[in-house]
Design an enzyme around this catalytic site. Structure first.
Site, mmCIF file in Angstrom:
data_model
loop_
_atom_site.group_PDB
_atom_site.id
_atom_site.type_symbol
_atom_site.label_atom_id
_atom_site.label_comp_id
_atom_site.label_asym_id
_atom_site.label_seq_id
_atom_site.Cartn_x
_atom_site.Cartn_y
_atom_site.Cartn_z
ATOM 1 C CD GLN A 11 54.429 -2.642 29.954
ATOM 2 O OE1 GLN A 11 53.555 -3.151 29.261
ATOM 3 N NE2 GLN A 11 55.069 -1.543 29.586
ATOM 4 C CB CYS A 48 62.968 2.681 30.606
ATOM 5 S SG CYS A 48 62.614 4.118 29.607
ATOM 6 C CG HIS A 91 60.301 1.017 33.306
ATOM 7 N ND1 HIS A 91 60.448 2.326 33.708
ATOM 8 C CD2 HIS A 91 59.941 1.074 32.000
ATOM 9 C CE1 HIS A 91 60.184 3.133 32.693
ATOM 10 N NE2 HIS A 91 59.879 2.398 31.637
ATOM 11 C CG ASP A 131 56.255 -0.986 37.561
ATOM 12 O OD1 ASP A 131 55.145 -0.684 37.070
ATOM 13 O OD2 ASP A 131 57.336 -0.709 37.012
ATOM 14 C CE LYS A 140 53.842 2.254 30.380
ATOM 15 N NZ LYS A 140 54.748 2.390 29.238
HETATM 16 C C1 LIG Z 1 57.150 -1.801 33.752
HETATM 17 C C2 LIG Z 1 56.997 -0.321 33.646
HETATM 18 N N1 LIG Z 1 56.990 0.422 34.760
HETATM 19 C C3 LIG Z 1 56.845 1.740 34.737
HETATM 20 C C4 LIG Z 1 56.692 2.411 33.555
HETATM 21 C C5 LIG Z 1 56.550 3.883 33.581
HETATM 22 O O1 LIG Z 1 55.315 4.288 33.070
HETATM 23 P P1 LIG Z 1 55.048 5.832 32.810
HETATM 24 O O2 LIG Z 1 56.118 6.294 31.886
HETATM 25 O O3 LIG Z 1 53.682 5.863 32.214
HETATM 26 O O4 LIG Z 1 55.111 6.482 34.151
HETATM 27 C C6 LIG Z 1 56.708 1.711 32.367
HETATM 28 C C7 LIG Z 1 56.623 2.411 31.061
HETATM 29 O O5 LIG Z 1 57.095 1.955 30.052
HETATM 30 C C8 LIG Z 1 56.857 0.303 32.410
HETATM 31 O O6 LIG Z 1 56.868 -0.431 31.286
#
Ligand SMILES: Cc1ncc(COP(=O)(O)O)c(C=O)c1O
Length: 413
Positions: free
Chosen positions: A205, A368, A125, A202, A228
């Site tokens: 998810q 993203c 992401h 990260d 999430k």
């Molecule tokens: C894999 C992953 N990493 C990071 C993020 C970023 O999360 P946030 O926008 O809550 O900071 C997301 C959000 O969609 C994500 O799916």
């Protein structure tokens, strides 16, 4: 004891989520298949935030009055709950705004310079990609990455050659938000540590969808977001190993994170307070704690099993539709509940719009993860993501909706 021992009763769970009872376009019931973007919130989370404001609202870690003290207890109680949820020590949990800020905290405090390398992957992401590009621009370090196979797995063939004594840190997703792929983070972390590198996962998810234990994963840092995982917006988590956090300089500075302030300079509190400047988001922490309680009550093993059965159903149903191509692995092995797909001859935004008319909420675009889409040979995709409250009937509604979109745009009979 779990309200739903062994397996999840999605119908009973739905009763806890007021928004799921509403109708949307054309009077259709809401079929919410966008929890990968943000999850819905149960009444238990809404009540926790509301009751904090109604009964205890005060600034945590400030003042001597009772409300301030209670707010501090709520905030620190939430930290303890989150720590237990991921197998961390309490002092290893730093509250941030979201996963993005958690990753930036590490990217802005990591000491790196020319000759150092950061290893990421093509599957990330943007939140786990752009901060590392920026770090390299600022410091002169070099960005390297692992590629993705046509099946949407990480290509680990070059891991050994990419991991060298120059590698400062490896940043890798624990579950792709596009393909659902779950990379072998434990194996990657072991190899990284052998090469002397740090590892950040990260987990935006993964923590919401599967049991996660930081010790078993073997990572040094882990980042995720409250919103999430049934919790509120505005609160996220950075887990960091105690000795690493101890050695890190502050990221954002101001009140609440200082020890002594003089006009000539300041000293800083130990972690986690060192990384939490300003009045903390206590109501959000209370909501996050309630979300952790809710998920713990369901059992994360049962959550993962429920999503696996929905994902298996979705993969089968979509495979049966001519002209639909699933991005990423086509079995549930090492794969979570994000199913991205292309519909031949129909732009993802059009697919999304037709589904929306039917009440089916999905995400469209590059989610993203632009480089990942390029690697898979597409500009954009449509994505359905599943969570505890989704049902098999909703998977059928998705498949029916895709067929309807194909007929609507005249690409199938
Ligand atoms: C894999 C992953 N990493 C990071 C993020 C970023 O999360 P946030 O926008 O809550 O900071 C997301 C959000 O969609 C994500 O799916």
């Amino acid at each position: 004891m779990s309200k739903f021992p062994g397996h999840l009763d999605a119908e009973a769970i739905r009763a806890d989520f007021p928004v799921l009872a509403r109708t949307v376009r054309n009077g259709n019931p809401l079929v919410y298949l966008d929890s990968g973007a943000t999850s819905q919130k149960p009444v238990q989370v809404l009540d926790a935030e509301r009751s904090f404001y109604e009964l205890h609202n005060g600034a945590a870690h400030r003042g001597t009055h009772l409300l301030g003290e209670e707010a501090t207890d709520v905030y620190e109680g939430a930290r303890a709950k989150v720590a237990a949820f991921i197998g961390a020590e309490v002092g290893e949990v730093v509250f941030t705004k979201n996963a993005t800020e958690a990753i930036n905290l590490v990217a802005y405090t990591l000491k790196a310079g020319p000759g150092d390398e950061i290893l990421i992957t093509e599957m990330e992401h943007h939140a786990n990609l752009v901060p590392w590009q920026q770090l390299c621009e600022r410091t002169g370090a070099t960005l390297r990455w692992l590629n993705v196979t046509p099946e949407g797995r990480l290509d680990l063939d070059h891991l050994d050659s990419l991991l060298t004594e120059r590698t400062k840190l490896v940043a890798v997703t624990h579950q792709s938000n596009v393909t659902g792929t779950i990379p072998p983070v434990t194996e990657i972390a072991r190899a990284a540590h052998e090469a002397g590198a740090l590892v950040l996962a990260d987990a935006a998810q993964s923590v919401p969808h599967q049991p996660v234990d930081v010790a078993a994963l073997g990572v040094d840092f882990l980042a995720f977001s409250g919103h999430k995982m049934l919790g509120p917006y505005g609160i996220g988590v950075l887990f960091g190993r105690a000795r690493l956090l101890e050695a890190m300089p502050p990221f954002l500075t101001g009140g609440s994170m200082i020890e002594v302030v003089r006009m000539e300079g300041s000293t800083f509190l130990p972690p986690p307070q060192r990384f939490e400047p300003g009045v903390p988001a206590v109501a959000e922490a209370a909501g996050l704690a309630a979300a952790v309680d809710y998920l713990t009550g369901l059992g994360m093993g049962a959550v993962a099993a429920h999503e696996e059965s929905l994902t298996a159903h979705a993969l089968d149903a979509l495979r049966e539709i001519n002209g639909v191509r699933i991005l990423g692995p086509d079995t549930t092995k090492d794969r979570g509940g994000a199913v991205a797909f292309e519909v031949e001859g129909v732009h993802p935004h059009d697919v999304g719009q037709v589904l929306d008319e039917l009440g089916v909420a999905v995400r469209t675009g590059h989610h993203c993860a632009w480089p990942l889409h390029r690697a898979l040979g597409v500009q954009a995709s449509t994505r359905a993501t599943f969570y505890v409250y989704n049902t098999h009937a909703e998977v059928d509604a998705l498949a029916d909706g895709i067929r309807y979109a194909q007929r609507f745009f005249g690409v199938r009979q």
